[in-house]
Structures are given as structure tokens and as C-alpha cells.
Motif scaffolding. Structure first.
Motif, short mmCIF file in Angstrom:
data_model
loop_
_atom_site.label_atom_id
_atom_site.label_comp_id
_atom_site.label_asym_id
_atom_site.label_seq_id
_atom_site.Cartn_x
_atom_site.Cartn_y
_atom_site.Cartn_z
N ARG A 158 -15.75 1.77 -4.48
CA ARG A 158 -14.37 1.71 -4.96
C ARG A 158 -14.04 2.89 -5.88
O ARG A 158 -12.91 3.38 -5.89
CB ARG A 158 -14.11 0.38 -5.67
CG ARG A 158 -14.17 -0.83 -4.70
CD ARG A 158 -14.03 -2.15 -5.44
NE ARG A 158 -12.76 -2.24 -6.17
CZ ARG A 158 -11.60 -2.55 -5.60
NH1 ARG A 158 -11.56 -2.84 -4.32
NH2 ARG A 158 -10.50 -2.58 -6.33
N ALA A 203 -13.48 5.89 -3.75
CA ALA A 203 -12.17 5.81 -3.08
C ALA A 203 -11.01 5.95 -4.06
O ALA A 203 -9.87 6.06 -3.64
CB ALA A 203 -12.05 4.47 -2.35
N GLY A 204 -11.31 5.92 -5.36
CA GLY A 204 -10.24 6.05 -6.35
C GLY A 204 -9.57 4.73 -6.69
O GLY A 204 -8.50 4.71 -7.28
N LEU A 205 -10.19 3.62 -6.29
CA LEU A 205 -9.60 2.30 -6.58
C LEU A 205 -10.01 1.80 -7.96
O LEU A 205 -9.40 0.89 -8.51
CB LEU A 205 -10.01 1.29 -5.51
CG LEU A 205 -9.50 1.60 -4.09
CD1 LEU A 205 -10.19 0.72 -3.06
CD2 LEU A 205 -7.99 1.41 -4.02
N LYS A 255 -1.47 6.98 -14.61
CA LYS A 255 -1.85 6.00 -13.60
C LYS A 255 -1.05 4.71 -13.74
O LYS A 255 -0.70 4.07 -12.78
CB LYS A 255 -3.34 5.68 -13.74
CG LYS A 255 -4.15 6.02 -12.50
CD LYS A 255 -5.61 5.80 -12.75
CE LYS A 255 -6.07 4.45 -12.27
NZ LYS A 255 -6.11 4.31 -10.83
N GLU A 314 -5.08 -2.06 -0.91
CA GLU A 314 -6.07 -0.99 -1.13
C GLU A 314 -6.34 -0.23 0.16
O GLU A 314 -6.45 1.00 0.16
CB GLU A 314 -7.35 -1.58 -1.71
CG GLU A 314 -7.16 -2.05 -3.13
CD GLU A 314 -8.36 -2.81 -3.67
OE1 GLU A 314 -8.37 -3.12 -4.87
OE2 GLU A 314 -9.29 -3.11 -2.89
N ARG A 374 -3.69 2.20 0.84
CA ARG A 374 -3.77 3.40 -0.01
C ARG A 374 -4.87 4.33 0.47
O ARG A 374 -4.70 5.55 0.46
CB ARG A 374 -3.96 3.00 -1.47
CG ARG A 374 -2.75 2.19 -1.98
CD ARG A 374 -2.73 2.09 -3.46
NE ARG A 374 -2.60 3.41 -4.06
CZ ARG A 374 -2.90 3.66 -5.33
NH1 ARG A 374 -3.33 2.69 -6.12
NH2 ARG A 374 -2.75 4.87 -5.81
N THR A 375 -6.01 3.78 0.90
CA THR A 375 -7.06 4.68 1.41
C THR A 375 -6.58 5.35 2.70
O THR A 375 -7.13 6.37 3.10
CB THR A 375 -8.38 3.95 1.71
OG1 THR A 375 -8.14 2.97 2.71
CG2 THR A 375 -8.98 3.30 0.49
#
Lengths: 222, 550
Positions: free
Chosen positions: A49, A52-54, B12, B453, B456-457
């Protein structure tokens, strides 16, 4: 030549807790399939994660294909990283059919290119006949292949796979492992693969790390 | 380095979504805080007399209504819930949903229906007198009193307790109750020793809804001449033209509400709702036989007749008398006013709810919790308080905007915001944000985070993810949220009465005005229209419940 470089990565969910990943560094070569094995809660999914930048780590640097993803001064958002990920539950969008799921990440391509790439991907995972089906009409193994095709379609720099076998029946695993390895080889993709099952890793990966909960996310050789 | 990291963090977290949700929360809180600030502002002369001669009566009036209605509504609600969950008897399946129908009848409509029915010339006394020659002593069955207000509020608010207690008992109680039965507890002993204690959190949740409704009520109390804090706010505002004192009263009422909130937390201090998603085995009901079965059916039937059939049938009869006169262009205009006002407010509520539910999803736990609480605080605040807070804030805004109005050639000293529909809509949004928000949040909870998620990936930003993935998956919740909120707004009375612009009337306001003017028969048709619209919302709730039990 080093393709993926991760240095001094530290992550914790809560400031009061000890880090779940502590000063972790490793590197991968282009096209390499690397496995990480470890018990649940050892931080292996968290590592994916973060790449992936999560999740945002406390410190460290991540570089993939000579592109800096994060360090002390920069942070690339998930959607701009060009990293593919297959989630544990596959996360196939229930309101889109197989073709639309696979096409979802190709929104920046031209229509003709998109169509061609979709066809390639359907052939790669042998799902050409299922393009119009919805996720709930597929078996677990088929869902996994669609999830892989969807992640591979935008040509990511690296493919991250989070426990892709955990939703499958044990007696199907052997065949599916073989299929998955074939797909990865044909795609020629660099892949980081996480599992709690040593056998998965041995069947698929060329190199493996082991991660344990009390090592603070540090690797040890298996 | 640390500063840089802080910047990255801020970048962010602070996106358009967060900013809009925080602004929404601020707009909701501002009028409420403004009212509370009334407590620390210097009082005018009038307030002294209000405080000396009236305040005690208002507080006692409110407390009486809350205590008695709370007690009776809870008793009836819990007993009915246990009957339909724990036992089988004739018509039980039908009562399981029919006993929710009284929620479709706004209590103020029930109030004047019953008041007229039980009066000297009403159906009941007239029948007794003319058919049976029985003369009722004046005051025996009339409802124009605190007793009557308690009777009406109990009959039309008990379904809140019934609904929540029933859901709890159906889904979570089987293990305890079956064990208690094995250990030899029966009927009353089972009810008092097991059913009541285990369902305490559910009962308190239902009771709180009843209490907030009672404190917010204006229509019933005012019609029956019961002095409460809510009616007092209207009187000081419209009879004494003293907005300052009205605001001070509102602040006092707010203190009572906060007190009740604290009390609720205290009562539930060691108990958490069991929100486990695990499918518990439903309780197998015991069959009742003979007199017991007859008693159970009779009790449910009496409550159902009193709280739905009798008032609705009476309204239908009256409506047939005035049908031709009332079915006019005027009625259509009223309905259009009601529907369009409610539609605009509901639309704004759902947009804000969607934005903030999405923001809450991306936040860490405590700021998300805080934002949720702030967005939904309005449900516990009586309409009269919200109305007065919105009015005060709008007048202040108008004062600041004077120069802009002047430069637009709208004249000096122009009050634009505080004389427009904007105020009414703002009041609706604040009061009913919670209804819309909860529906959307429940929908969001059902979408796994991994969907967003994954999007977004695959290179989609937050906005694109929202429109392509989350919004289509939220469709059902949006429709539910829309119906529930819309109907609440159409029925709403106090905010509409206080904040509607000059010459703007809604179905609810006109219906009530007819009743106040003793034109009860003419009020029947618009009342029935309101009840039919509300039935949609009850059917919607029933549908959600059915989905949940699947």
C-alpha cells in the motif's frame, strides 16, 4: 540494473505504537518476480500500500524505473504513480462488466488503442468469451484473472499483488498458480507478490523475502 | 524537512472535498452557536418579566410533555415490539409493519382531528348522544389539555421506539432469550429480567428520538394550549415582537437539549450498540393460544385503530364534505410550493451529505467522527431554535451586505436574505441534514474501500473515482436519502411557520392555519395529501428494513 529501489522505509499506524515497518530497504531488478512471505499483521500488505501511495510512511524513499515516487521533498499521488495493484478481494467494480473493468485504467488512451489493448488483455488472461459478463457471474479464478488484466492494461511500471490466492479454494490453487506465472511471464512485468503461504511464493517467485511481525517489518532470508 | 512533510500532509488532506464539507459543517453550526451565545448577551427589560412570570411554566410544561410522552411511548413501543417478535398470534405478521404506519401521520394533524372528533359536536359525543342517549360530562373525553397532548404525541411517536426495539430484538436477542427460556423464565419474568435489560440501548435510542420530537413539537402543544419552551419562542417572537427574548428562550431550550444529550451518554456509558455484521440466527417466536392470543391481537389492533385508522378515516369523511371547494388551483399551488421547496432543500442536503461522507471516508478516525457529529447535530435541535438562529444570522449577513445591495441599486437598508426563500431553505437544510447524511453514510459503508483504491491505482483522481465508481454504487442510498429527507421537509411545521417569506405558503403551514382558524373540515384534504406523501417514506423505511434482514 536496479529497477525498484526502496530505502529506509518506516511506517506506523499510530504515533504511540512501535513501527510496523522499521527502516526497511530492498531493491528489485526489471522483470523480476519477488515474493514476500509473512504472517498476517506483519506489515507485508502495508508495504504494498505504501508503494502504491495509499499509505504515507514516516520516512524513506521509493524509486521505480528512475522515477522518484516519494522522499522527504516529494510525494506522487497514487493516480500518478503508474503502479498496478491486484487487491486481496480483487475489487472488481460490480456495476461494470469485464471489458469495462479492464478498460477502466485506459481512459487516457485513444479509442482505437484502447480497443486493441483490451483485446490483448482479454487474450492474455484467456477471458475473451467473458467480456460482457459482470463480476458476480464469474468464478473466483476468473475474477482474479480479470483483476490482473485490469491492473496490467495501463502498462504499469510494477505490479503489486496482495494475497491473490486467499479467496480461492485449495484444490484449485495448483492450476491457478501455474496460470498466473504464465501470465506474468508473458507480460514480462516486474512483480512484487505478497502471501502468507510459502508454497505460493515458491511456485511463482524467483526470489523471496520473509517478513515477521516482531522484526519491525525487516526482511530475513527464508 | 519537517515543515515540508507537514506541507505534503496538508496538501494531501486539504482538497476541495474537505473544504466544502468543513464549510457545510460551519454553516450548520453557526445559527445554533449564535442562539447559544444569547445566554451571555445582556438581556432586555422584557426578558426580566418573561423570566419572572413565564419561564418556570414553560420549562414545567416542556418537562411534563417529555416525561409522560417518553414513558407512555416507550412502554407501548417496547411491549408491542416484544409481542410481535417473541410470540405468534393472529395478524402478527401484518402488525409487524402496520404498526409503523402512524409515523406517516404528522402529530399536529392528529391533534386537530382528535380534538374535533372528541368535542361536543364531534362524531363520538354526537353518536353517544343521538344513538344511545348518553350524555358525556364536559371534559371527560376532550383532548384539549396537557393530557390530550400526551395522548396524541404518544400515539403518533411510539413507532420510533417500536421500530428500533423490534429491529434489535429480531436480530440480536435470540441467544439470550432462548437461554433464558431454557433456564425456566417465562412471559413476565422473561420480559422484565431479560428482554428489557438487553434491549436497553435500543430502547434509549428510540426514546431519544421521541424526546427530541416532543421538544421540537410546536403544532400539538400550541393547538392544545399547552405552554412549552417551543410555543413560548413563537409567542415572544410573534405576540411580543421580542426576538431577543425569543432567542434567549431558545438558548434555554438548547441547554435542556444538551442536558438530555449528556444524560443519554451517561445512561449508555457502559453499553455499546452491537453493530456486528455477523448474521445472527433470528429468534423463533412462541405461539400464543386462547385468551393470550386474543389479548395480544386486541392490544395491537386497538393501538393501530387509534393511531392510524380512526384519524385517517375521519379525515377521509371530512375531505368528502369539502372536496369540491378545496380541490382548487390554490391547493395545487400549495402542493407545488411544498414540493419545490422540499426538493431544493433535499438536493442541497444530498450534495453536502455526499461531499462530507466522502471526506469522512478519507479522514482518520477522530476528525471524521467530529465532522459527522457536527453535520448531524441539527436533528436534535428543535425547529424553533434553528429558525431563530437562521433569522439572526441572515439579518447580520444582510447588514454586512448593505453596501453591495446599494451598489446593485436595490435601495438602502434592504433586507434581501432575511426576507427571501433562502432563509427557509437554510433552516430545512440544517434541521434535516442528519436524515440525508445517515442514508448516504450507510451506503458508503457498504462500498469496500478497495474499490476506490483500485480506481486510484488505475490512474483516476478523487473526482473521477467519485463520479465513475462511488456515485453509481450509491444510487440506491441516494434515492432512499432523498425520499426520507424530502418527506420530512414536506411535513415540517415550525421552521416553515417562522421562516417562510411573505405570501409563501406550504401544505403543512396552510393545513395548520385552517385548523387554528377552526376550519377543520377544509384542512382534511391537504392533511390527507400530506399523509399520503409521508406514507412513501414509511414504505421506504420498511423496504430498507426488509433489505437488512435479507
Amino acid at each position: 540494473m536496479t529497477y525498484v529501489s526502496i530505502k529506509n522505509l518506516t511506517f506506523r499506524y499510530n504515533k504511540r505504537q512501535t513501527p510496523i515497518i522499521d527502516n526497511l530497504s530492498f531493491a528489485m531488478n526489471k522483470g523480476e518476480i519477488v515474493g514476500i512471505v509473512g504472517a498476517s499483521g506483519s506489515g507485508k500488505s502495508t508495504l504494498l500500500r505504501i508503494i502504491a501511495g495509499l499509505e504515507q510512511p514516516e520516512q524513506g524513499t521509493i524509486e521505480v524505473d528512475q522515477k522518484m515516487m516519494m522522499d522527504d521533498t516529494c510525494w506522487v499521488e497514487t493516480e500518478q504513480r503508474g503502479v498496478g495493484m491486484v487487491f486481496q478481494d480483487y475489487a472488481l467494480f460490480p456495476h461494470l462488466n469485464v471489458a469495462d473493468n479492464i478498460g477502466f485504467g485506459m481512459h487516457k488512451l485513444k479509442r482505437s488503442e484502447r480497443k486493441q489493448r483490451l483485446q490483448e488483455m482479454l487474450e492474455l488472461v484467456q477471458m475473451t468469451d467473458y467480456a460482457k459478463r459482470y463480476p458476480h457471474e464469474l468464478s473466483g479464478g476468473q475474477q482474479q484473472r480479470v483483476a490482473m488484466a485490469r491492473a496490467l492494461a495501463p502498462k504499469p511500471s510494477i505490479l503489486l499483488m496482495d494475497e491473490p490466492f486467499s479467496n480461492l479454494d485449495a484444490h484449485l490453487k495448483a492450476n491457478i498458480r501455474k496460470e498466473l506465472l504464465q501470465i506474468l511471464r508473458r507480460a514480462g512485468i516486474t512483480c512484487l507478490f505478497v502471501s502468507h503461504d510459502q508454497a505460493d511464493i515458491e511456485a511463482i517467485c524467483e526470489r523471496e523475502f520473509c517478513i515477521t511481525a516482531n522484526s519491525g517489518g525487516n526482511f530475513c532470508s527464508c | 524537512m519537517n515543515k515540508r512533510r507537514l506541507f505534503i500532509n496538508l496538501q494531501k488532506r486539504m482538497n476541495v472535498w474537505t473544504i466544502v464539507s468543513l464549510t457545510g459543517a460551519a454553516v450548520i453550526l453557526l445559527p445554533i452557536l449564535y442562539v447559544l451565545s444569547g445566554l451571555i448577551r445582556p438581556a432586555n427589560d422584557n426578558w426580566e418579566s418573561v423570566k419572572q412570570f413565564l419561564l418556570t411554566d414553560y420549562v414545567i410544561g416542556s418537562l411534563k410533555l417529555v416525561l409522560f410522552t417518553g414513558f407512555f411511548a416507550t412502554s407501548i413501543g417496547v411491549v408491542l415490539a416484544w409481542l410481535v417478535v417473541g410470540y405468534t398470534f393472529p395478524l402478527r405478521k401484518w402488525f409487524r409493519w402496520a404498526l409503523m404506519l402512524p409515523l406517516a401521520v404528522p402529530p399536529y394533524i392528529a391533534a386537530y382531528t382528535y380534538a374535533t372528533m372528541t368535542s361536543y359536536t364531534g362524531f363520538i359525543q354526537a353518536t353517544l348522544r343521538n344513538q344511545f342517549d348518553i350524555h358525556v360530562t364536559p371534559g371527560t373525553i376532550e383532548v384539549m389539555s396537557t393530557r390530550g397532548a400526551v395522548f396524541i404525541l404518544t400515539l403518533f411517536l411510539f413507532p420510533y421506539v417500536f421500530m428500533i426495539a423490534k429491529m434489535f430484538l429480531e436480530r440480536q436477542s435470540a441467544v439470550y432469550i432462548e437461554n433464558a427460556r431454557l433456564l425456566g423464565h417465562k412471559r413476565l419474568s422473561l420480559f422484565f429480567n431479560v428482554v428489557l435489560p438487553i434491549s436497553r440501548p435500543a430502547i434509549i435510542a428510540g426514546l431519544m428520538l421521541v424526546v427530541f420530537e416532543v421538544l421540537s413539537d410546536y403544532g400539538v402543544a400550541n393547538y392544545f394550549g399547552v405552554q412549552t419552551l417551543s410555543t413560548a419562542i413563537f409567542q415572544t417572537w410573534f405576540s411580543m415582537y421580542d426576538v431577543d427574548s425569543a432567542m434567549r428562550l431558545a438558548a434555554w431550550l438548547m441547554v435542556v437539549i444538551i442536558g438530555i444529550f449528556v444524560l443519554e451518554r451517561y445512561l449508555r456509558r457502559n453499553q455499546q450498540y452491537n453493530t456486528s455484521m455477523k448474521q445472527n440466527k433470528p429468534l423463533a417466536p412462541k405461539p400464543l393460544k386462547g385468551a393470550a392470543a386474543f389479548g395480544a391481537t386486541a392490544f395491537c389492533m386497538i393501538v393501530f385503530l387509534l393511531s392510524f385508522v380512526i384519524p385517517v378515516v375521519q379525515l377521509i369523511v371530512w375531505a368528502t364534505w369539502t372536496y369540491e371547494k378545496m380541490w382548487s388551483a390554490d391547493l395545487i399551488e400549495l402542493a407545488l410550493n411544498s414540493l419545490s421547496g422540499a426538493a431544493i432543500a433535499t438536493f442541497v442536503i444530498l450534495i453536502l451529505a455526499l461531499l462530507s461522507a466522502k471526506t469522512v471516508r478519507t479522514m482518520s478516525s477522530w476528525p471524521a467522527y467530529l465532522l459527522t457529529k457536527l453535520m448531524t447535530v441539527g436533528y436534535a435541535v428543535p425547529g424553533a431554535i434553528i429558525a431563530i438562529g437562521v433569522l439572526a444570522v441572515c439579518i447580520q449577513l444582510d447588514k454586512w451586505l448593505f453596501p453591495i445591495y446599494a451598489s446593485l441599486g436595490m435601495g438602502k437598508g434592504m433586507l434581501w436574505l432575511s426576507t427571501s426563500l433562502f432563509m427557509l431553505l437554510a433552516g430545512y437544510v440544517i434541521r434535516f441534514m442528519a436524515t440525508g447524511y445517515n442514508a448516504i453514510e450507510t451506503g458508503y459503508d457498504k462500498i469496500p474501500r478497495s474499490y476506490s483504491e483500485a480506481a486510484r491505482t488505475l490512474g483516476h483522481g478523487p473526482a473521477s473515482t467519485f463520479f465513475k465508481i462511488e456515485l453509481p454504487l450509491l444510487r440506491g442510498s441516494i434515492v432512499t436519502g432523498f425520499i426520507l429527507t424530502f418527506v420530512e421537509i414536506v411535513k415540517e411545521l415550525p421552521i416553515t411557520m417562522l421562516l417562510r417569506p411573505f405570501n409563501f405558503d406550504t401544505l403543512a403551514a396552510r393545513t395548520y392555519q385552517f385548523a387554528i382558524d377552526e376550519r377543520i373540515y377544509e384542512a382534511a384534504l391537504p392533511s390527507l395529501l400530506l399523509i399520503s406523501i409521508s406514507l412513501f417514506s414509511v414504505l421506504c423505511i420498511l423496504n430498507i428494513e426488509k433489505e437488512k434482514t435479507k
